[in-house]
Design a protein around this motif. Structure first.
Motif, PDB file in Angstrom:
ATOM      1  N   ILE A 193     -13.607  41.347 -10.476  1.00 53.18           N
ATOM      2  CA  ILE A 193     -13.378  40.051 -10.160  1.00 53.18           C
ATOM      3  C   ILE A 193     -13.700  39.260 -10.327  1.00 53.18           C
ATOM      4  CG2 ILE A 193     -13.106  39.540  -7.582  1.00 53.18           C
ATOM      5  CD1 ILE A 193     -12.640  41.640  -6.362  1.00 53.18           C
ATOM      6  N   ASP A 194     -13.835  38.025 -10.710  1.00 50.01           N
ATOM      7  CA  ASP A 194     -14.287  36.829 -11.331  1.00 50.01           C
ATOM      8  C   ASP A 194     -14.199  35.745 -10.090  1.00 50.01           C
ATOM      9  OD1 ASP A 194     -14.624  34.532 -12.454  1.00 50.01           O
ATOM     10  OD2 ASP A 194     -13.694  35.629 -15.099  1.00 50.01           O
ATOM     11  N   PHE A 195     -15.065  35.584 -10.387  1.00 48.66           N
ATOM     12  CA  PHE A 195     -15.571  34.341  -8.898  1.00 48.66           C
ATOM     13  C   PHE A 195     -17.630  33.901  -9.013  1.00 48.66           C
ATOM     14  CE2 PHE A 195     -18.129  36.555  -5.705  1.00 48.66           C
ATOM     15  CZ  PHE A 195     -17.943  37.790  -5.813  1.00 48.66           C
ATOM     16  N   SER A 196     -17.404  32.872  -7.989  1.00 48.35           N
ATOM     17  CA  SER A 196     -18.536  32.289  -8.018  1.00 48.35           C
ATOM     18  C   SER A 196     -18.592  31.434  -9.828  1.00 48.35           C
ATOM     19  CB  SER A 196     -19.586  32.796  -7.718  1.00 48.35           C
ATOM     20  OG  SER A 196     -20.756  31.866  -7.497  1.00 48.35           O
ATOM     21  N   ALA A 197     -19.290  31.697 -11.084  1.00 45.87           N
ATOM     22  CA  ALA A 197     -18.990  31.258 -12.280  1.00 45.87           C
ATOM     23  C   ALA A 197     -19.241  29.473 -12.110  1.00 45.87           C
ATOM     24  CB  ALA A 197     -17.786  31.312 -12.847  1.00 45.87           C
ATOM     25  N   PRO A 198     -20.664  29.418 -11.855  1.00 50.95           N
ATOM     26  CA  PRO A 198     -21.058  27.941 -11.430  1.00 50.95           C
ATOM     27  C   PRO A 198     -21.073  27.482 -13.314  1.00 50.95           C
ATOM     28  CG  PRO A 198     -22.822  29.282 -11.085  1.00 50.95           C
ATOM     29  CD  PRO A 198     -21.421  30.466 -11.069  1.00 50.95           C
ATOM     30  N   ASN A 199     -21.748  26.258 -13.523  1.00 50.54           N
ATOM     31  CA  ASN A 199     -21.990  26.202 -14.922  1.00 50.54           C
ATOM     32  C   ASN A 199     -23.138  25.873 -14.966  1.00 50.54           C
ATOM     33  OD1 ASN A 199     -19.139  25.762 -15.338  1.00 50.54           O
ATOM     34  ND2 ASN A 199     -18.747  23.931 -14.351  1.00 50.54           N
ATOM     35  N   VAL A 200     -23.962  25.954 -15.667  1.00 47.53           N
ATOM     36  CA  VAL A 200     -25.884  25.797 -16.306  1.00 47.53           C
ATOM     37  C   VAL A 200     -26.059  24.940 -16.394  1.00 47.53           C
ATOM     38  CG1 VAL A 200     -27.488  26.542 -17.379  1.00 47.53           C
ATOM     39  CG2 VAL A 200     -26.398  27.877 -17.135  1.00 47.53           C
ATOM     40  N   ALA A 231      -6.730  23.671  -9.090  1.00 52.17           N
ATOM     41  CA  ALA A 231      -6.680  22.507 -10.506  1.00 52.17           C
ATOM     42  C   ALA A 231      -6.764  23.569 -11.664  1.00 52.17           C
ATOM     43  CB  ALA A 231      -8.275  21.921  -9.963  1.00 52.17           C
ATOM     44  N   GLN A 232      -7.148  24.575 -11.543  1.00 49.46           N
ATOM     45  CA  GLN A 232      -7.140  25.715 -12.924  1.00 49.46           C
ATOM     46  C   GLN A 232      -5.572  26.281 -12.858  1.00 49.46           C
ATOM     47  OE1 GLN A 232     -10.515  27.284 -14.271  1.00 49.46           O
ATOM     48  NE2 GLN A 232     -11.825  26.003 -13.448  1.00 49.46           N
ATOM     49  N   ASP A 233      -5.070  25.519 -12.089  1.00 49.58           N
ATOM     50  CA  ASP A 233      -3.442  26.922 -11.660  1.00 49.58           C
ATOM     51  C   ASP A 233      -3.016  27.548 -13.574  1.00 49.58           C
ATOM     52  OD1 ASP A 233      -1.321  27.859 -10.606  1.00 49.58           O
ATOM     53  OD2 ASP A 233      -0.016  26.461 -11.262  1.00 49.58           O
ATOM     54  N   LEU A 242     -12.089  26.406 -27.113  1.00 52.84           N
ATOM     55  CA  LEU A 242     -12.175  25.666 -26.506  1.00 52.84           C
ATOM     56  C   LEU A 242     -12.039  26.470 -24.813  1.00 52.84           C
ATOM     57  CD1 LEU A 242     -10.223  24.275 -27.855  1.00 52.84           C
ATOM     58  CD2 LEU A 242      -9.958  22.589 -25.896  1.00 52.84           C
ATOM     59  N   TYR A 243     -12.218  26.654 -23.529  1.00 51.81           N
ATOM     60  CA  TYR A 243     -12.363  27.109 -22.693  1.00 51.81           C
ATOM     61  C   TYR A 243     -10.979  28.651 -22.488  1.00 51.81           C
ATOM     62  CZ  TYR A 243     -12.385  27.626 -17.061  1.00 51.81           C
ATOM     63  OH  TYR A 243     -11.458  28.112 -16.097  1.00 51.81           O
ATOM     64  N   ALA A 244      -9.847  27.780 -22.956  1.00 51.57           N
ATOM     65  CA  ALA A 244      -9.090  28.312 -22.770  1.00 51.57           C
ATOM     66  C   ALA A 244      -9.575  30.112 -23.484  1.00 51.57           C
ATOM     67  CB  ALA A 244      -7.925  28.634 -23.269  1.00 51.57           C
ATOM     68  N   THR A 270     -12.209  30.899 -24.816  1.00 48.14           N
ATOM     69  CA  THR A 270     -12.876  32.126 -24.015  1.00 48.14           C
ATOM     70  C   THR A 270     -12.920  32.987 -23.505  1.00 48.14           C
ATOM     71  OG1 THR A 270     -14.329  30.429 -24.820  1.00 48.14           O
ATOM     72  CG2 THR A 270     -15.598  31.955 -22.943  1.00 48.14           C
ATOM     73  N   ASP A 271     -11.853  32.264 -22.183  1.00 50.87           N
ATOM     74  CA  ASP A 271     -10.811  33.137 -21.217  1.00 50.87           C
ATOM     75  C   ASP A 271     -10.496  34.499 -21.575  1.00 50.87           C
ATOM     76  OD1 ASP A 271     -11.346  33.381 -18.550  1.00 50.87           O
ATOM     77  OD2 ASP A 271     -10.858  31.418 -18.652  1.00 50.87           O
ATOM     78  N   LEU A 272      -9.605  33.845 -22.996  1.00 48.01           N
ATOM     79  CA  LEU A 272      -9.080  34.943 -23.536  1.00 48.01           C
ATOM     80  C   LEU A 272      -9.810  36.172 -24.212  1.00 48.01           C
ATOM     81  CD1 LEU A 272      -6.359  32.818 -25.672  1.00 48.01           C
ATOM     82  CD2 LEU A 272      -5.773  34.464 -23.721  1.00 48.01           C
ATOM     83  N   GLY A 303     -17.629  22.770  -3.900  1.00 49.00           N
ATOM     84  CA  GLY A 303     -16.406  23.850  -3.933  1.00 49.00           C
ATOM     85  C   GLY A 303     -16.416  25.217  -4.862  1.00 49.00           C
ATOM     86  N   HIS A 304     -17.320  25.371  -4.942  1.00 48.02           N
ATOM     87  CA  HIS A 304     -17.724  26.377  -5.544  1.00 48.02           C
ATOM     88  C   HIS A 304     -18.317  27.602  -4.312  1.00 48.02           C
ATOM     89  CE1 HIS A 304     -18.801  25.029  -9.476  1.00 48.02           C
ATOM     90  NE2 HIS A 304     -18.555  26.152 -10.155  1.00 48.02           N
ATOM     91  N   ILE A 305     -18.410  27.003  -3.246  1.00 47.46           N
ATOM     92  CA  ILE A 305     -18.826  27.762  -1.674  1.00 47.46           C
ATOM     93  C   ILE A 305     -17.344  28.707  -2.015  1.00 47.46           C
ATOM     94  CG2 ILE A 305     -18.281  27.620   0.437  1.00 47.46           C
ATOM     95  CD1 ILE A 305     -20.612  25.687   0.607  1.00 47.46           C
TER      96      ILE A 305
HETATM   97  N1  ARG Z   1     -17.376  27.634 -14.673  1.00 49.26           N
HETATM   98  C1  ARG Z   1     -15.741  27.582 -14.016  1.00 49.26           C
HETATM   99  C2  ARG Z   1     -15.678  26.058 -13.772  1.00 49.26           C
HETATM  100  O1  ARG Z   1     -16.933  26.279 -12.554  1.00 49.26           O
HETATM  101  C3  ARG Z   1     -15.437  28.912 -13.074  1.00 49.26           C
HETATM  102  C4  ARG Z   1     -15.184  30.101 -14.828  1.00 49.26           C
HETATM  103  C5  ARG Z   1     -13.661  30.890 -13.921  1.00 49.26           C
HETATM  104  N2  ARG Z   1     -13.550  31.744 -14.520  1.00 49.26           N
HETATM  105  C6  ARG Z   1     -12.962  32.126 -15.976  1.00 49.26           C
HETATM  106  N3  ARG Z   1     -12.975  33.082 -16.187  1.00 49.26           N
HETATM  107  N4  ARG Z   1     -12.064  31.346 -16.490  1.00 49.26           N
HETATM  108  O2  ARG Z   1     -14.719  25.559 -13.085  1.00 49.26           O
END
Ligand code: ARG
Length: 587
Positions: A120-127, A353-355, A325-327, A329-331, A134-136
């Motif tokens: 389960i991938d959740f929370s994941a804020p950005n440093v 929004a990331q649908d 890019l983000y994509a 990394t996700d792959l 929204g992260h709540i």
């Molecule tokens: N850091 C991203 C954001 O705040 C969320 C990451 C979610 N997890 C993932 N594997 N893309 O939008």
């Protein structure tokens, strides 16, 4: 077996006896919870579905099925309307089910027979970017799903995929070297780094030379400059410490913190591999994945309709300047989770929004032949009372830390008003449980896909579907047991309770349903099913409590009612625990 499963089984047997080979097993016949008690507890439309297939009269078929069912020990049956079969569970069977719940620490919830490894991938804020309200949603929903999936017997791995490698580090590095207040940084790293980021960001807009210097810092970091790497590491470390504090207050735990940077080395080979396999190709200097025509255009995440034409929207996995890019990394992340953790399922709790992003990622996996239970557990926005995105008075994004502080402060007022004589220390703990519970319950009682309005008064009210209402119900049950000098965990009985009063039967009906509600949550990741159920349970406890004296009743009636109370307390505690909410015994 739950009551629903038991009745479904009876129905299946009856159908098999009646129709034999004629029964097309393509439709697996089950009973469903009836929408209205007038139709009993469970209902089936089997007769109508099969009558159509067999070209028979549905009511006549229903009569035959009823004949085949005979007299059931669990429920009375009847035919309604065009051919529905209604099942009205007998109070004695509810009572028997309660009796077995009493001896079962899992309260009737049977673990899955097919346990999976679920990431389960959740929370994941950005440093160095705000962990905003929204992260709540992600943090709270993700944690609950983890608790429930674990309780259902799965191997669950929680992973905080923090954004620790973005372009924001150019500005952070420059700010660190030129604008940093080290004292503040130690005290509140998250807020300080955010301030630095915001200040430098403004400065960059005014002074192009600063912008240039920031870009240089980023390039140095990306090419492995040791000083910049050292600062970067410190930023991550400090941020983690700050985040851990927040998670601790929320009672949320991560098994891993594999942030984006963890995958840096995997990106280049990954892109290479996708090119070699013909899944990705060059386009204007960038490397992209385009549609392979597998889907209808309407369902294709690599196409968009414009002026009546389908235009390509490729997933870019390497920019023309060589950046990933983000994509990408996700792959790489998905690969690692499959190969290293042997994940069967990966659930991403990320805003709606990331649908498109996730649709593309999952589709690229399909092209690569990688399969699994991949889900984007999406959610909507949190709005202010004005129905606009929730902001502070000066228009800033609201920080999670501030929300927690304010919730606890407001909760202390509620607790103090309710019971001013409690010892200070206890009041503090209760306020903590109530404040944090209120935020969590307000979140979890929503359909995750809808936007919801953040309303302090509503979420802290002692009536309505709120955490304080449920906590208060639990306190009520506890006070009964305090008076009898027994506790609800250990109460046992020689025989099943006797249920007579309609409110006793209704409470029993809800208690046994816990076993059906919990497993169903994971079908579509809907914790609000549990929140709604617990609210119904608490309400029906209150009706029972008003209608049926417990301590003033006598003999086996008293014992039966105490069993109902004990199971209410246990289900509330377990259920709220699955939502991550603590229940104080007094308030
Ligand atoms: N850091 C991203 C954001 O705040 C969320 C990451 C979610 N997890 C993932 N594997 N893309 O939008």
């Amino acid at each position: 077996m739950t009551i629903k499963e038991t009745l479904s089984q009876h129905l299946q047997t009856a159908l098999k006896n009646l129709l034999g080979d004629n029964l097309s097993c393509a439709c697996k016949i089950n009973v469903e919870i009836a929408q209205d008690l007038r139709y009993g507890d469970y209902q089936s439309n089997a007769a109508m579905v099969l009558a159509r297939q067999l070209k028979k009269n549905p009511r006549a078929l229903a009569e035959d099925i009823l004949q085949g069912l005979g007299e059931l020990p669990e429920a009375e049956t009847e035919i309604a309307g065009p051919g529905f079969i209604n099942f009205r569970v007998r109070p004695s069977f509810f009572a028997q089910t309660l009796f077995s719940m009493l001896g079962d620490p899992r309260l009737g919830v049977v673990a899955t027979s097919n346990p999976k490894t679920i990431i389960i991938d959740f929370s994941a804020p950005n440093v160095a970017k705000p962990m905003h309200v929204g992260h709540i949603r992600s943090t709270i929903i993700g944690d609950t799903l983890a608790r429930i999936a674990r309780f259902m017997g799965n191997k669950v791995i929680t992973d905080n995929h923090i954004g620790d490698w973005g372009t924001q580090f150019g500005m952070i590095l420059w700010g660190w070297k030129n604008k940093l207040n080290p004292e503040l940084l130690q005290k509140d790293p998250i807020a300080t780094l955010l301030e630095v980021y915001k200040n430098v960001n403004t400065l960059c807009k005014e002074q192009p030379s600063v912008l240039k210097e920031c870009k240089d810092e980023l390039v140095k970091l990306q090419s492995g400059d040791s000083e910049n790497l050292e600062i970067w590491k410190q930023c991550i470390q400090l941020t983690k410490v700050g985040l851990e504090k927040i998670y601790k207050r929320l009672d949320i735990h991560f098994d891993y913190w594999l942030g984006e940077s963890f995958y840096n080395d995997a990106l280049s080979p990954l892109v290479q591999n996708l090119m070699e396999r013909g899944i990705a190709r060059e386009s204007d200097g960038a490397i992209c994945v385009f549609s392979d025509g597998f889907h209808d255009p309407q369902q294709d995440p690599f196409l968009v309709s414009k002026n009546g034409q389908w235009l390509p929207v490729p997933a870019i996995i390497r920019k023309a300047d060589g950046g990933f890019l983000y994509a990408t990394t996700d792959l790489a992340t998905l690969d690692y989770r499959i190969n290293h953790f042997h994940a069967d399922a990966i659930w991403y709790v990320v805003g709606a929004a990331q649908d498109k992003h996730f649709k593309q990622i999952f589709d690229i996996e399909r092209m690569r032949g990688v399969t699994g239970d991949f889900r984007h557990v999406a959610f909507g926005s949190i709005l202010g009372k004005d129905r606009r995105p929730f902001k502070t008075r000066d228009g800033e994004t609201v920080s999670l830390q501030d929300v927690i502080d304010e919730a606890i402060e407001r909760a202390s007022r509620v607790v103090h008003e309710k019971n001013p004589t409690l010892p200070e220390e206890e009041k503090k703990n209760i306020a903590q449980a109530v404040g944090i519970g209120a935020i969590k319950f307000a979140e979890l009682s929503q359909n995750r896909l809808s936007d919801y309005i953040f309303d302090w008064d509503k979420m802290l009210a002692l009536t309505g579907d709120t955490a304080p209402y449920l906590q208060n119900s639990f306190v009520r049950v506890c006070s009964i047991f305090r008076k009898t000098n027994t506790d609800f965990e250990s109460i046992q009985s020689e025989k099943a309770p006797i249920l007579k009063h309609e409110s006793e039967i209704q409470l029993a009906r809800l208690l046994v349903r816990f076993a059906e509600v919990v497993p169903a949550i994971l079908d579509d990741c809907r914790p609000n099913l549990l929140a709604a159920y617990l609210y119904d349970l608490a309400r029906s406890f209150h009706s029972f409590y008003e209608a049926c004296p417990v301590l003033r009743s006598e003999g086996f009636e008293r014992e039966s009612r105490l069993i109902l109370c004990a199971l209410t307390a246990r289900v509330l505690k377990k259920g709220m625990g699955l939502l991550g909410i603590t229940l104080p015994e007094r308030m």
